[in-house]
Motif scaffolding. Structure first.
Motif, PDB file in Angstrom:
ATOM      1  N   ALA A 160      26.007  11.613  74.400  1.00 18.18           N
ATOM      2  CA  ALA A 160      25.364  10.423  73.247  1.00 18.18           C
ATOM      3  C   ALA A 160      26.971  10.449  72.405  1.00 18.18           C
ATOM      4  N   TYR A 161      27.344  11.231  71.953  1.00 20.52           N
ATOM      5  CA  TYR A 161      28.351  11.000  71.141  1.00 20.52           C
ATOM      6  C   TYR A 161      29.708   9.876  71.489  1.00 20.52           C
ATOM      7  N   ALA A 162      29.892   9.769  72.827  1.00 20.49           N
ATOM      8  CA  ALA A 162      30.338   9.756  73.556  1.00 20.49           C
ATOM      9  C   ALA A 162      30.313   8.412  73.799  1.00 20.49           C
ATOM     10  N   ALA A 163      29.567   8.548  74.339  1.00 17.94           N
ATOM     11  CA  ALA A 163      29.031   6.552  74.448  1.00 17.94           C
ATOM     12  C   ALA A 163      28.825   5.997  73.244  1.00 17.94           C
ATOM     13  N   ALA A 164      28.101   6.666  72.151  1.00 17.73           N
ATOM     14  CA  ALA A 164      28.049   6.289  70.791  1.00 17.73           C
ATOM     15  C   ALA A 164      29.766   5.287  70.205  1.00 17.73           C
ATOM     16  N   VAL A 165      30.269   6.593  70.646  1.00 13.49           N
ATOM     17  CA  VAL A 165      31.814   5.641  70.002  1.00 13.49           C
ATOM     18  C   VAL A 165      32.320   4.463  71.245  1.00 13.49           C
ATOM     19  N   ARG A 166      32.069   4.080  72.668  1.00 15.40           N
ATOM     20  CA  ARG A 166      32.151   3.269  73.009  1.00 15.40           C
ATOM     21  C   ARG A 166      31.231   2.400  72.556  1.00 15.40           C
ATOM     22  N   GLU A 167      30.453   2.779  72.376  1.00 13.48           N
ATOM     23  CA  GLU A 167      29.349   1.219  71.924  1.00 13.48           C
ATOM     24  C   GLU A 167      30.086   0.912  70.517  1.00 13.48           C
ATOM     25  N   GLU A 168      31.081   2.118  69.683  1.00 13.45           N
ATOM     26  CA  GLU A 168      31.509   1.110  68.415  1.00 13.45           C
ATOM     27  C   GLU A 168      32.448  -0.168  68.627  1.00 13.45           C
ATOM     28  N   TYR A 169      32.885   0.192  70.001  1.00 14.35           N
ATOM     29  CA  TYR A 169      34.354  -0.305  70.261  1.00 14.35           C
ATOM     30  C   TYR A 169      34.140  -1.437  71.783  1.00 14.35           C
ATOM     31  N   GLY A 170      32.566  -1.916  71.797  1.00 14.24           N
ATOM     32  CA  GLY A 170      31.928  -2.649  73.128  1.00 14.24           C
ATOM     33  C   GLY A 170      33.788  -3.956  72.718  1.00 14.24           C
ATOM     34  N   PHE A 171      33.573  -4.331  71.916  1.00  5.39           N
ATOM     35  CA  PHE A 171      34.664  -5.678  71.819  1.00  5.39           C
ATOM     36  C   PHE A 171      35.541  -5.477  72.750  1.00  5.39           C
ATOM     37  N   VAL A 172      36.757  -3.945  72.574  1.00  8.31           N
ATOM     38  CA  VAL A 172      37.492  -3.666  74.107  1.00  8.31           C
ATOM     39  C   VAL A 172      37.120  -3.469  75.234  1.00  8.31           C
ATOM     40  N   PRO A 173      38.196  -4.023  76.331  1.00  7.29           N
ATOM     41  CA  PRO A 173      37.865  -3.897  77.495  1.00  7.29           C
ATOM     42  C   PRO A 173      38.449  -2.348  77.813  1.00  7.29           C
ATOM     43  N   ASP A 174      37.072  -2.113  78.701  1.00  6.43           N
ATOM     44  CA  ASP A 174      37.179  -0.673  79.244  1.00  6.43           C
ATOM     45  C   ASP A 174      39.513  -0.849  79.796  1.00  6.43           C
ATOM     46  N   ASP A 175      39.486  -1.143  80.552  1.00  4.20           N
ATOM     47  CA  ASP A 175      41.086  -0.315  80.586  1.00  4.20           C
ATOM     48  C   ASP A 175      41.689  -0.128  78.984  1.00  4.20           C
ATOM     49  N   VAL A 176      41.414  -0.844  77.978  1.00  2.00           N
ATOM     50  CA  VAL A 176      41.857  -0.631  76.638  1.00  2.00           C
ATOM     51  C   VAL A 176      41.688   0.333  75.877  1.00  2.00           C
ATOM     52  N   PHE A 177      40.412   0.847  76.266  1.00  2.00           N
ATOM     53  CA  PHE A 177      39.800   1.868  75.199  1.00  2.00           C
ATOM     54  C   PHE A 177      39.438   3.407  76.285  1.00  2.00           C
ATOM     55  N   ARG A 178      39.587   3.236  77.465  1.00  4.23           N
ATOM     56  CA  ARG A 178      40.173   4.588  77.696  1.00  4.23           C
ATOM     57  C   ARG A 178      41.171   5.150  77.938  1.00  4.23           C
ATOM     58  N   GLU A 179      42.295   3.771  78.059  1.00  3.10           N
ATOM     59  CA  GLU A 179      43.921   4.711  77.509  1.00  3.10           C
ATOM     60  C   GLU A 179      43.300   4.900  75.704  1.00  3.10           C
ATOM     61  N   GLY A 180      43.218   3.985  74.966  1.00  2.00           N
ATOM     62  CA  GLY A 180      43.141   4.562  73.810  1.00  2.00           C
ATOM     63  C   GLY A 180      42.017   5.629  73.068  1.00  2.00           C
ATOM     64  N   ARG A 181      41.027   6.013  73.591  1.00  2.00           N
ATOM     65  CA  ARG A 181      40.634   6.956  73.837  1.00  2.00           C
ATOM     66  C   ARG A 181      41.017   8.507  74.119  1.00  2.00           C
ATOM     67  N   ALA A 182      41.375   8.411  75.219  1.00  2.00           N
ATOM     68  CA  ALA A 182      42.947   9.194  76.160  1.00  2.00           C
ATOM     69  C   ALA A 182      43.512   9.506  74.666  1.00  2.00           C
ATOM     70  N   ASN A 183      44.770   8.793  74.243  1.00  4.97           N
ATOM     71  CA  ASN A 183      44.954   9.060  73.351  1.00  4.97           C
ATOM     72  C   ASN A 183      44.931  10.114  72.131  1.00  4.97           C
ATOM     73  N   VAL A 184      42.754   9.923  71.384  1.00  2.00           N
ATOM     74  CA  VAL A 184      42.873  10.223  70.193  1.00  2.00           C
ATOM     75  C   VAL A 184      42.765  12.196  70.791  1.00  2.00           C
ATOM     76  N   LEU A 185      42.025  11.712  72.238  1.00  3.55           N
ATOM     77  CA  LEU A 185      41.806  13.569  72.648  1.00  3.55           C
ATOM     78  C   LEU A 185      42.799  14.003  73.219  1.00  3.55           C
ATOM     79  N   ARG A 186      43.668  13.850  73.262  1.00  2.00           N
ATOM     80  CA  ARG A 186      45.062  13.976  73.527  1.00  2.00           C
ATOM     81  C   ARG A 186      45.280  14.895  71.751  1.00  2.00           C
TER      82      ARG A 186
END
Length: 221
Positions: A160-186
């Protein structure tokens, strides 16, 4: 347009703020409640999906939990920093922590908080930009651990937390979000310790690392 509904915990939070500010300052005026109302309005802004009043409550509660085990030198500064740490939040900006710190630097002196404590609150807020406090910086360790505790939630809560973060960045395309989010997690997984206090590490480290590793796999990273 009707005003948004107040959070069910609004009155309890306002009382919590008033008690905190009353103990953290050297004067009895101005009234504490307008400052609390302003902060609560900020936390309820419509662009927020994760950085909401519920997040504020969670961080305050985790701080209380940690302070039962950690002798932080200025608990009031830590709690004030929690109130301000995402008070300015626009997901498309990278300056939220600094702008939140500057809000504290403006509001708290006016509210009667001593200069040294204001400086400490602003310093703590800025540290939440990377959650990497210096060893032995107990105020910052408590705040950062409390802010990151969401990473150690049960699998459903973490999802639910991860989904809420994705919602906040709803204006970001999926591929860009995945890359950015993966960088944060790493970046977080690359820290020697996610949780710097002994209490936080014991409670949350293993679960948080499992959750983030799982999210990385789901992101295809």
């Amino acid at each position: 347009m009707s005003a948004p509904a107040r959070h069910p915990a609004h009155d309890a939070l306002l009382a919590r703020w008033t008690t905190l500010l009353t103990g953290a300052r050297e004067v009895t005026t101005p009234p504490a409640s307008p400052y609390g109302e302003d902060l609560l309005a900020r936390w309820a802004e419509p662009q927020r999906r994760y950085h909401t009043t519920d997040h504020l409550i969670a961080v305050l509660d985790r701080i209380d939990e940690l302070l039962a085990h950690v002798a932080a030198p200025d608990p009031d500064a830590v709690r004030l920093a929690a109130w301000f740490h995402d008070a300015v939040y626009l997901p498309e900006r990278s300056t939220n922590e600094d702008r939140s710190a500057r809000l504290a630097e403006r509001a708290l002196p006016e509210a009667g908080v001593p200069e040294a404590r204001v400086e400490e609150v602003a310093r703590l807020v800025r540290i939440t930009a990377d959650h990497d406090p210096a060893e032995g910086d107990l105020n910052a360790e408590v705040l950062c651990d409390a802010d990151l505790a969401v990473l150690a939630g049960a699998p459903g809560d973490y999802a639910a937390y991860a989904a809420a973060v994705r919602e906040e960045y709803g204006f970001v395309p999926d591929d860009v979000f995945r890359e950015g989010r993966a960088n944060v997690l790493r970046q977080l997984l690359g820290l020697g310790r996610l949780f710097r206090t002994a209490a936080g590490h014991d409670r949350w480290e293993a679960a948080a690392r499992r959750n983030m590793a799982t999210e990385l796999e789901l992101l295809g990273a």
